[in-house]
Design an enzyme around this catalytic site. Structure first.
Site, PDB file in Angstrom:
ATOM      1  N   CYS A  73       4.947   1.826  10.768  1.00 22.04           N
ATOM      2  CA  CYS A  73       3.518   1.964  11.080  1.00 22.04           C
ATOM      3  C   CYS A  73       3.126   3.384  10.733  1.00 22.04           C
ATOM      4  O   CYS A  73       3.681   4.340  11.282  1.00 22.04           O
ATOM      5  CB  CYS A  73       3.251   1.673  12.550  1.00 22.04           C
ATOM      6  SG  CYS A  73       1.550   2.051  13.061  1.00 22.04           S
ATOM      7  N   HIS A 164       2.524  -6.343   3.690  1.00 18.64           N
ATOM      8  CA  HIS A 164       1.067  -6.266   3.765  1.00 18.64           C
ATOM      9  C   HIS A 164       0.459  -7.109   2.661  1.00 18.64           C
ATOM     10  O   HIS A 164       0.975  -7.137   1.535  1.00 18.64           O
ATOM     11  CB  HIS A 164       0.583  -4.821   3.586  1.00 18.64           C
ATOM     12  CG  HIS A 164       0.664  -3.998   4.823  1.00 18.64           C
ATOM     13  ND1 HIS A 164      -0.389  -3.832   5.683  1.00 18.64           N
ATOM     14  CD2 HIS A 164       1.692  -3.306   5.351  1.00 18.64           C
ATOM     15  CE1 HIS A 164      -0.020  -3.054   6.686  1.00 18.64           C
ATOM     16  NE2 HIS A 164       1.243  -2.718   6.505  1.00 18.64           N
ATOM     17  N   GLU A 214      -3.335  -7.005  12.089  1.00 20.13           N
ATOM     18  CA  GLU A 214      -1.927  -6.613  12.119  1.00 20.13           C
ATOM     19  C   GLU A 214      -1.048  -7.736  12.654  1.00 20.13           C
ATOM     20  O   GLU A 214      -1.376  -8.378  13.656  1.00 20.13           O
ATOM     21  CB  GLU A 214      -1.737  -5.349  12.963  1.00 20.13           C
ATOM     22  CG  GLU A 214      -2.304  -4.101  12.304  1.00 20.13           C
ATOM     23  CD  GLU A 214      -1.720  -2.825  12.877  1.00 20.13           C
ATOM     24  OE1 GLU A 214      -0.504  -2.789  13.149  1.00 20.13           O
ATOM     25  OE2 GLU A 214      -2.495  -1.859  13.056  1.00 20.13           O
ATOM     26  N   CYS A 223      -5.188   1.389  10.639  1.00 22.77           N
ATOM     27  CA  CYS A 223      -3.834   1.031  10.202  1.00 22.77           C
ATOM     28  C   CYS A 223      -3.487   1.865   8.977  1.00 22.77           C
ATOM     29  O   CYS A 223      -4.068   1.662   7.903  1.00 22.77           O
ATOM     30  CB  CYS A 223      -3.725  -0.456   9.887  1.00 22.77           C
ATOM     31  SG  CYS A 223      -2.087  -0.949   9.285  1.00 22.77           S
ATOM     32  N   GLY A 226      -1.867  -0.122   6.141  1.00 24.85           N
ATOM     33  CA  GLY A 226      -2.906  -0.987   5.590  1.00 24.85           C
ATOM     34  C   GLY A 226      -3.794  -0.221   4.624  1.00 24.85           C
ATOM     35  O   GLY A 226      -4.166  -0.725   3.549  1.00 24.85           O
TER      36      GLY A 226
END
Length: 280
Positions: A73, A164, A214, A223, A226
């Site tokens: 993350c 992703h 998420e 994010c 992201g």
């Protein structure tokens, strides 16, 4: 059991951070479910443990609100790096952090003893379908049409150790993220390990607007990975330059895909409060 914690947020992407070097955490999956609850717990997008590492300065373990452990993350990575400096676990401003998604490099920008900005280099994007993974015979899953519920979308997938999928939409503000986000996340015929989903709108060659669904969490207002996924895919498709600002609900994040192929994200993180969680 009393657990000392620090609540931090980066672009509204908030986690509960726990020093697991000096505190023993027996069941982090269950603890993540408890502390993430916004009514009966502390309230967060998950739990992050700061651990010892044999090969890096520190090791990050991050857990989603459903108790599942995530590989990486970006916002948590940057916030953890501020955490260790803020709590005097290190005086370094150039850090290496071990994650399930690989070893990461973070630089802290300090003024008058305070960390005012954080840049994380999260390496090169993984674009090979088999490694993301995406269940397809195509070597890369870029700009492919996929029907989800009643709509057909153009999708592209990338991984930073965590999968992703970037989906282009006409208007992120009005788009039904809560309808299509979970449907794409759980489309395991195509995404066997599920996927995070970035719904993006190209504003110009230097700006992208994004909303994020998420995996294991739901919609978040920020994010980091992201944003990086969106920047990489948009550039591959010739829609943006290699340096962009990604506008999230929680605020803008700067992303650079350098000429060596490595991706950098730069932005601040903030301590919200500290406390003690009474884990019964």
């Amino acid at each position: 059991m009393d657990i000392k914690f620090t609540k931090m947020q980066a672009y509204g992407n908030d986690y509960v951070y726990v020093n697991a070097i000096d505190q023993k955490i027996d069941n982090p999956n269950e603890l993540a479910r408890k502390v993430s609850d916004r009514h009966f717990g502390i309230g967060s997008d998950g739990l992050v443990l700061i651990c010892e590492s044999k090969r890096c300065d520190f090791r990050m373990r991050m857990f989603n609100p459903d108790g599942s452990e995530g590989e990486m993350c970006g916002n948590a990575l940057r916030s953890l790096s501020k955490f260790v400096y803020y709590h005097h676990l290190t005086d370094k401003t150039h850090l290496t952090i071990e994650t399930l998604g690989g070893d990461q490099v973070v630089d802290l920008f300090v003024e008058n003893g305070d960390v005012v900005n954080i840049s994380a280099c999260i390496g090169e994007p993984v674009l090979e379908s088999a490694k993301i993974p995406v269940a397809t015979d195509e070597p890369q899953f870029i700009d492919k049409e996929v029907k989800i519920l009643d709509k057909t979308f153009k999708m592209s997938s990338v991984s930073w150790g965590n999968p992703h999928t970037v989906v282009f939409v006409d208007d992120t503000d009005s788009f039904e993220v809560e309808k299509y986000g979970p449907a794409i996340e759980h489309y395991t015929d195509l995404f066997p390990k599920k996927t995070n989903v970035s719904f993006i709108q190209i504003l110009d060659r230097n700006r992208i607007k994004m909303r994020e669904w998420e995996r294991g969490t739901g919609e978040t207002i920020g994010c980091g990975t992201g944003c990086c996924s969106s920047a990489v895919i948009a550039n591959i498709l010739g829609l943006t330059d290699r340096e962009v600002t990604v506008e999230q609900i929680g605020g803008p994040l700067k992303v650079l895909w350098d000429e060596e192929g490595k991706v950098h994200m730069t932005g601040p993180s903030y301590v919200v409060y500290e406390g003690v969680y009474y884990d019964k």
